[in-house]
Write a protein that holds these residues in place. Structure first.
Motif, short mmCIF file in Angstrom:
data_model
loop_
_atom_site.label_atom_id
_atom_site.label_comp_id
_atom_site.label_asym_id
_atom_site.label_seq_id
_atom_site.Cartn_x
_atom_site.Cartn_y
_atom_site.Cartn_z
N TYR A 141 62.04 40.14 29.21
CA TYR A 141 60.92 40.83 28.56
C TYR A 141 59.68 39.95 28.56
O TYR A 141 58.58 40.41 28.90
N SER A 142 59.84 38.68 28.20
CA SER A 142 58.70 37.77 28.23
C SER A 142 58.24 37.51 29.66
O SER A 142 57.04 37.42 29.94
N SER A 143 59.20 37.40 30.58
CA SER A 143 58.86 37.10 31.97
C SER A 143 58.09 38.23 32.63
O SER A 143 57.36 37.99 33.60
N LEU A 144 58.24 39.46 32.14
CA LEU A 144 57.52 40.59 32.72
C LEU A 144 56.26 40.94 31.93
O LEU A 144 55.23 41.26 32.53
N THR A 145 56.33 40.88 30.60
CA THR A 145 55.19 41.31 29.79
C THR A 145 54.00 40.38 29.95
O THR A 145 52.87 40.83 30.19
N LYS A 146 54.22 39.08 29.82
CA LYS A 146 53.10 38.14 29.92
C LYS A 146 52.45 38.17 31.30
O LYS A 146 51.21 38.23 31.39
N PRO A 147 53.16 38.14 32.41
CA PRO A 147 52.50 38.23 33.71
C PRO A 147 51.70 39.51 33.90
O PRO A 147 50.63 39.49 34.50
N LEU A 148 52.21 40.64 33.41
CA LEU A 148 51.45 41.88 33.54
C LEU A 148 50.13 41.81 32.79
O LEU A 148 49.08 42.25 33.29
N LEU A 149 50.17 41.25 31.58
CA LEU A 149 48.93 41.07 30.83
C LEU A 149 48.00 40.09 31.54
O LEU A 149 46.78 40.30 31.61
N ASP A 150 48.59 39.02 32.06
CA ASP A 150 47.77 38.04 32.79
C ASP A 150 47.10 38.66 34.00
O ASP A 150 45.93 38.38 34.29
N ILE A 151 47.84 39.48 34.73
CA ILE A 151 47.28 40.10 35.94
C ILE A 151 46.07 40.96 35.59
O ILE A 151 45.01 40.90 36.24
N VAL A 152 46.20 41.77 34.54
CA VAL A 152 45.10 42.67 34.17
C VAL A 152 43.87 41.88 33.73
O VAL A 152 42.76 42.06 34.25
N LEU A 153 44.05 40.98 32.77
CA LEU A 153 42.90 40.26 32.22
C LEU A 153 42.31 39.27 33.22
O LEU A 153 41.09 39.13 33.32
N HIS A 154 43.16 38.57 33.96
CA HIS A 154 42.65 37.62 34.94
C HIS A 154 41.92 38.35 36.07
O HIS A 154 40.88 37.87 36.56
N ALA A 155 42.46 39.49 36.50
CA ALA A 155 41.81 40.23 37.58
C ALA A 155 40.45 40.76 37.15
O ALA A 155 39.47 40.71 37.92
N VAL A 156 40.35 41.26 35.91
CA VAL A 156 39.07 41.75 35.41
C VAL A 156 38.05 40.62 35.35
O VAL A 156 36.89 40.76 35.79
N GLN A 157 38.46 39.48 34.80
CA GLN A 157 37.53 38.35 34.69
C GLN A 157 37.18 37.78 36.06
O GLN A 157 36.04 37.40 36.32
N LEU A 158 38.16 37.73 36.95
CA LEU A 158 37.93 37.14 38.27
C LEU A 158 37.01 38.02 39.11
O LEU A 158 36.21 37.51 39.91
N SER A 159 37.11 39.33 38.95
CA SER A 159 36.26 40.23 39.73
C SER A 159 34.78 40.03 39.43
O SER A 159 33.93 40.35 40.25
N ARG A 160 34.46 39.50 38.26
CA ARG A 160 33.06 39.24 37.92
C ARG A 160 32.50 38.07 38.72
O ARG A 160 31.29 37.97 38.91
N GLY A 161 33.38 37.16 39.16
CA GLY A 161 32.91 35.99 39.89
C GLY A 161 32.99 36.13 41.39
O GLY A 161 32.12 35.62 42.11
N VAL A 162 34.03 36.80 41.91
CA VAL A 162 34.21 36.89 43.36
C VAL A 162 34.19 38.32 43.86
O VAL A 162 34.39 38.56 45.05
N GLY A 163 33.99 39.26 42.96
CA GLY A 163 34.01 40.66 43.36
C GLY A 163 35.41 41.25 43.27
O GLY A 163 36.41 40.53 43.13
N SER A 164 35.48 42.54 43.36
CA SER A 164 36.77 43.22 43.21
C SER A 164 37.70 42.99 44.40
O SER A 164 38.91 43.16 44.30
N ALA A 165 37.13 42.58 45.56
CA ALA A 165 37.97 42.38 46.74
C ALA A 165 38.91 41.19 46.56
O ALA A 165 40.03 41.19 47.08
N GLY A 166 38.45 40.16 45.86
CA GLY A 166 39.28 38.96 45.70
C GLY A 166 40.61 39.24 45.01
O GLY A 166 41.68 38.99 45.58
#
Length: 693
Positions: free
Chosen positions: A208-233
């Motif tokens: 449960y921890s191994s799946l829940t935390k990565p899914l949250l990380d993917i969403v929040l990291h991808a949103v924040q990262l898209s501001r710096g390198v664009g959505s393609a990154g």
């Protein structure tokens, strides 16, 4: 020249890397095929295969529809409702994981700004942000510790739920007896109830921890990262890992089946030691150390061979996994970080020299320190995103291992439910592991003798049931005496034992005496005819080797009652006047002394304690199975006379002719009798002839 052209500037190295990758993939595919062939033939190769046959060895253990159906059934047990404690713990874990992900994103931005101030040599701002960075460590460490604490609590709560559920099923309708004596689907029940349940709980809580935390990380990291390198990154990164995950899944060995097999062999190894401890005295008398040493070595050798095969599969798979996830992911991450540097906002490649310093390649007028700050933040976000996606992909192996634990735990749970419903599945040829899960050595006398004799031509359908009624007598009308394997010892038994009718049963080993007792006591089903018997509390069974519980001396007399219905003075009268055992109360230090009574009391004392237990419960019918073989004849006579005086109907198995006079009827059992038995009154002439024999 584009970044993709620059990356392909060294053809020999690229070819070498490509060849190495292809070779590694071919090696894993080859070993995976060999593993499948090994798993198909492993049961025949292992010397202890007869001890570890299990339904999991016949069914494919994998992440499929069957796995999810079994897991849903178990999840309803460990999380019974949305208002349960377990649901609250999962919600708290989700909130903590969310806070942890937010802290990670904020720390990445803070880290980039600190590097930017350091590059610009702005000491005051650098110092202030560094202090904030240190202060942020306190809530971050609390969140990290809380994550581990909640995972441990979730694991413990899951295990408590499963333990309570299994204990309830195990102790209901004599499942603890039936699962090892009437059913052959589950071997090493003790190992399943302890180790398998514990590992399933740990694996489920961790997943449960191994799946829940990565899914949250993917969403929040991808949103924040898209501001710096664009959505393609982020899109390129996620697509790369999805492709990698598919490749790894196709090449992954059957870890679920490997884990299930490992648990079977672990249980067999444990059973080998438990069996030696249980029969240590007999082995010592026979001097069987050499034979038993061989059994233990073969049990461990089978386990070791399987672990060697598993480790050999994990090595190349781990190499490929690391190459794709860790190093390949890092390379793709560096490529994405380079996008703002080598391409301007209009998508043209940046140039070298002064223009690069002035324009930065990542936007008009952007300075080096700004690019550095952006690179550090993006790189940290990419690392977090890579770790999150990598954990999602690597969690597939954890899911396959969970599939192995789920299959075993669900098989145990479904078998227990079948025991409660009276549905049994047993192979005709019983294996050692299944038959050894029952009671003492004498319990399987009829089954053992039936296997050593010529096969009976008569068989019955084990799914059919006879009519069972409750009454004040024992009456059998065409009741077959059948072993759990389906061997018919007596085709149709008819007799009536009314109150005051005391029955003596005689016959050779394996003729069905103990089997009849099990049917009368409700341990075995009635496979046909009509059976009338007193309710369970109205029949009391006294075996040759009585069971003594872990408790006080008083509790040995009152078992299974935990509170005595009689006073200590009345219990002392029972011991003194009936079984002549009052001296042990003084010798052992009183009624409240606790001891391992099976080692403290002698054989004759144990049998007299068991007889005192029968008088305490005062049943309608007492079944006495060679229960006075270690008692002197004068005490034996006192016990039988007192039982008749108290109106207890006796059904006795004994080779002592001195006991014939206490009975009114005799049941002769054996193949030499017509129909397998003869039931008749016990005349005085028969008693006299037996006394003079």
């Amino acid at each position: 020249m584009s970044v993709f052209s620059k990356l392909s500037a060294s053809p020999p190295k690229a070819k070498a890397l490509f060849a190495a990758g292809v070779g590694l993939v071919m090696l894993i595919a080859n070993m995976r095929q060999k593993a499948k062939e090994s798993m198909r033939t492993q049961d025949d190769d292992d010397d202890l295969s007869s001890l570890v046959k299990h339904k999991l060895g016949k069914e494919k253990v994998a992440v499929n529809g069957r796995f999810f159906a079994d897991l849903r059934r178990l999840l309803r047990i460990v999380v019974p409702s949305v208002w349960s404690k377990e649901a609250g713990l999962l919600l708290a874990q989700t909130l903590v994981l969310t806070v942890r992900t937010v802290f990670t994103v904020l720390t990445a931005a803070l880290d980039g700004k600190i590097i930017g101030y350091m590059v610009r040599k702005e000491y005051a701002q650098f110092r202030n942000l560094l202090m904030w960075f240190l202060l942020a460590a306190f809530p971050t460490t609390w969140v990290n510790s809380m994550m581990k604490y909640l995972q441990s609590e979730i694991e413990l709560s899951f295990r408590k739920r499963l333990n309570a559920h299994f204990t309830d099923l195990y102790m209901r309708e004599m499942t603890y007896y039936k699962v090892g004596n009437l059913d052959s689907r589950v071997d090493n029940v003790a190992h399943c109830l302890t180790q398998d349940v514990e590992r399933f709980s740990a694996s489920l809580a961790k997943l449960y921890s191994s799946l829940t935390k990565p899914l949250l990380d993917i969403v929040l990291h991808a949103v924040q990262l898209s501001r710096g390198v664009g959505s393609a990154g982020p899109a390129i990164y996620v697509l790369y890992f999805l492709f990698s995950g598919t490749t790894l899944r196709l090449l992954s060995p059957a870890f679920g089946k490997l884990v299930a097999r490992e648990q079977e062999l672990e249980g067999s190894f444990r059973f080998s030691h438990a069996r030696l401890i249980q029969n240590a005295e007999e082995v010592a008398f026979y001097g069987g150390e050499r034979v038993e040493r061989g059994v233990l070595r073969r049990a461990f050798a089978a386990l070791a061979r399987h672990l060697h095969r598993t480790n050999a599969l994990r090595l190349p798979y781990g190499m490929l996994e690391s190459a794709i996830i860790k190093y390949g992911g890092s390379a793709v991450g560096l490529l994405i970080c380079a996008l703002p540097v080598f391409f301007n906002q209009r998508g043209a490649a940046g140039s070298d020299g002064a223009a690069g310093d002035a324009g930065g390649g990542g936007g008009e007028g952007e300075s080096v320190d700004s690019r550095t700050e952006q690179y550090v933040s993006n790189r940290r976000l990419l690392i977090g995103l890579a770790e999150a996606v990598g954990r999602i992909l690597l969690s597939y192996r954890e899911v396959t291992e969970l599939a192995g634990y789920t299959a075993r735990v669900h098989a145990l749970e479904s078998t227990f439910r079948d025991m409660v419903r009276g549905h049994y599945v047993r192979a005709v040829a019983s294996n050692n592991c299944s038959s050894s899960s029952g009671g003492g050595d004498d319990d399987d006398e009829d089954a053992k003798a039936a296997r050593t004799q010529e096969p009976s031509p008569l068989r019955v359908d084990l799914s059919q049931r006879g009519l069972v009624l409750e009454g004040d007598r024992i009456e059998c009308v065409d009741v077959p005496i059948v072993t759990p394997a389906g061997d018919v010892l007596v085709p149709k038994l008819s007799m009536v034992v009314a109150p005051g009718t005391n029955l003596l049963i005689v016959g050779p080993n394996g003729c069905g005496k103990s089997s009849l007792f099990r049917i009368l006591g409700g341990l075995w089903p009635c496979y046909g005819g009509q059976l009338v018997r007193p309710p369970r509390g109205g029949i009391f069974y006294v075996p040759q080797r009585p069971y003594l519980s872990m408790g006080t001396l008083r509790e040995q007399i009152t078992y299974p009652d935990t509170e005595s219905r009689l006073s200590d003075e009345e219990l002392m009268t029972l011991l003194r006047d009936v079984v002549r055992l009052e001296h042990i109360v003084v010798r052992e230090g009183g009624w409240d002394v606790r001891a391992d009574w099976k080692d403290v009391l002698s054989g004759g004392e144990k049998q007299r304690v068991a007889m005192a237990r029968m008088f305490y419960h005062a049943p309608r019918v007492g079944i006495l199975d060679e229960c006075t073989s270690a008692v002197s004849m004068d005490v034996e006579g006192t016990i039988y006379s007192e039982a008749l005086a108290r109106g207890i109907t006796l059904i006795t198995v004994s080779h002592r002719h001195s006991l014939w006079k206490y009975h009114t009827h005799i049941l002769r059992m054996g193949r030499d009798q017509p129909g397998g038995y003869t039931f008749s009154p016990l005349t005085q002439d028969m008693v006299d002839r037996a006394a003079n024999a």
